[in-house]
Design an enzyme around this catalytic site. Sequence first.
Site, mmCIF file in Angstrom:
data_model
loop_
_atom_site.group_PDB
_atom_site.id
_atom_site.type_symbol
_atom_site.label_atom_id
_atom_site.label_comp_id
_atom_site.label_asym_id
_atom_site.label_seq_id
_atom_site.Cartn_x
_atom_site.Cartn_y
_atom_site.Cartn_z
ATOM 1 N N GLY A 140 0.822 -1.214 0.000
ATOM 2 C CA GLY A 140 0.000 0.000 0.000
ATOM 3 C C GLY A 140 0.846 1.250 0.000
ATOM 4 N N GLU A 259 12.513 -5.360 -4.684
ATOM 5 C CA GLU A 259 11.426 -5.384 -5.647
ATOM 6 C C GLU A 259 11.904 -5.189 -7.070
ATOM 7 O OE1 GLU A 259 8.138 -2.682 -4.872
ATOM 8 O OE2 GLU A 259 7.363 -3.052 -6.874
#
Lengths: 390, 333
Positions: A140, A259
């Site tokens: 988020g 990531e």
Amino acid sequence: MTATTLHRLPDLVPPPTELPPRTAALRAEVRAFLAEEQEAGRWTPRADVWLSGWDERFSRELGRRGWLGMTIPEEYGGHGASALDRYVVTEELLAAGAPVAAHWIADRQIGPTLLRFGTEEQRQRFLPGIARGEVYFGIGMSEPDAGSDLAAVRTRAERVDGGWELTGTKVWTSGAHHAHAFFALARSAPRDEQHRHAGLSQFIVLLDSPGVQIRPIPLLTGAHHFNEVVFDRVFVPDDMVLGEIGAGWKQVTSELAFERSGPERFLSTFPLLVSMLGELAGSTGIEREIGGLVARLWTLRRMSLAVAGSLESGQAPELAAAVVKELGTRYENEVIDVARLLVATPPDPGAEGGFPRLLADAVLHAPGFTLRGGTNEVLRGIVARGLGLR
Amino acid sequence: MNAELHELAESIFGDAASNDTGFDAGVWATLEETGLARLTLPGEAGGSEGTLEDAAVVLAAAGAHAARVPLVETDLLAGWLLHTAGVPLPDGPLTAVAGELDVEGTTVRGELRRVPWARAAAGVAVLTGTRVVLLDPAAVEITEGTNLAEEPRDTVTVDGAAAAVVEAPDGAAAELRLRAALGRALLLAGAARAALAASVRYAGERVQFGRQIGRFQAVQQQLALAAGEVAAASAAASAAARVAADAGFAAPSTRLAVAAAKSRTGEAAGAVARIAHQVHGAIGFTREHDLRLWTTRLWAWREEDGSDAEWNTELGTTALAAGPAGLWPLITG
Ligand SMILES: Cc1cc2nc3c(=O)[nH]c(=O)nc-3n(C[C@H](O)[C@H](O)[C@H](O)COP(=O)(O)OP(=O)(O)OC[C@H]3O[C@@H](n4cnc5c(N)ncnc54)[C@H](O)[C@@H]3O)c2cc1C
């Protein structure tokens, strides 16, 4: 100016990393398992599976075999393996086009972050489920007015008795509709224009908490992947604060090195490349185009492995990770271009599988490659900063 | 990476007067004194017994400083070829080439084109058919030619006695080709890095519209793209050196690695040279400016020892032969 006074550049990529020989057996095992699953028709290879291939049975099966949470210590249900062992497993899964979306974020990002910044209690609570392939997470970070500029997040975290109350809106949350929880980046102190990165904190939000509303935002294909997640005074107890209050920015950037540099940044279209080779069997005059893709792919894999080796030794090579992602996602688009130019079969989004379906998926998913995880323009900005230009 | 060796190489090549053309005898003498001229050769051939990864460090520095010495030719090519064929190495800089010659006993006749540094070499090693021939430069005719960077690429005409003629070792042709391509890829990666370094430096100095041009996002984005290409070139070349060091030149994994590295560095060369010139504006397009030392080498070297087009064709052929099921094992093998 003479060559003597060469300007010093930062290291753009870590030194080469070789996979340890022991990984060969692991690779063979994963490969055999994937072949067996495919033969049994349990899934069909697809492009961009780490975004769209949500299959909880498959994730649990991987967990059962010890191929999730590999770098998590055994005391938390993991396997205490090295990042390079994990690398081998993930690249085999992606190359096969196997459905890995359900566990992807939890396994790639959440596990390492909890190990780094989480409390003992948080680790015990979430890590074993992640390693079993049963607990799924989202990220988020983005908001309607904070995409590339994450320091602009407006979701507010207000101090209340025993914890924090979150109010705000997150968007583009991959898999929020299936996930159990996500890491929410929120403003825990008022914005200070002089220190834009200060006052941000991360919270672990259970997505079934009262006050959380999850609304689908269909992709251009109509598929449900993204969501808008609205918080209305959602209570997050103190024990679900991730890391330190106020250290959100530092934590998020360290997460992004995990990531950005992984093999998913150049293997999303690998099943299409494989299928293209099948379509082109017996053709001539196309070797050069195919070879160009192979050279780039080989190089990207070596770069990504070098970053994995560097992560393994405890570094977070942000610059190199940005370089790999930027080059990798452009390469993925080139695979599509070459496939279109060399194979005269139109894409068919309704096909069961095979080249027409893979091409359709790849074309329709391509805009996301150079956006998700930081846009290519923003990544180039990071590289420019690394070069000392800003 | 070997940091000491890197520092040594940087200091040697950094001392070179790069704006001259032709063989740099001063740098060569230092390379010989420090043992870098024959870095990877065995002791009995006068070498320093270094690894290919050591050579990678030195060659990247040589490329970055546009060093005017036949280092790849002497150490990786001629030195290796003569030594494996059992021919004693002449002293001094050497060069090597594969080409057609008529050989009868020790008499050879023919013409060899685009031989690197022939005019500066103390010996020319030729792989011709199944023979290794050593030519004494004093006994041949040399017609001078150059590549785009004004580096010697001479025509060697021979009609007479060779200094040595022996049977070529098995697989010599394939290995010579891979060694040359690997050496060239490492030089390319070094030159690409230097062209980027010069551009970043220039972008921090040149002022237009009241600020350094490097402050403009359009310029930053271009330099970041160039940096990506430099990163890819360096990663590919050094990974290929590592694979070759570990697996040897006969291994299929080395063939793939070297092909990918030469192709990828060749691709990067064009992109980096283009961006470097764009960022430098008109000044970089002059002979006075050093940028050309790197960009002309990038353009020259990308075509030498197999162009990217040539290696891509080979890679594509290999990939198509491997087929859908074999492609991934090929990449990971
Ligand atoms: C498939 C997919 C999955 C995603 N999943 C998640 C998720 O799970 N969780 C999550 O939090 N987010 C997720 N995102 C969001 C993603 O991180 C953002 O889309 C991305 O950071 C860009 O933000 P934006 O979409 O608001 O675009 P903007 O930031 O509005 O950018 C629009 C354009 O402007 C350019 N631009 C903006 N600022 C600059 C600048 N300073 N310099 C140069 N160019 C600039 C951008 O590069 C882009 O081209 C996902 C996105 C995609 C596509």
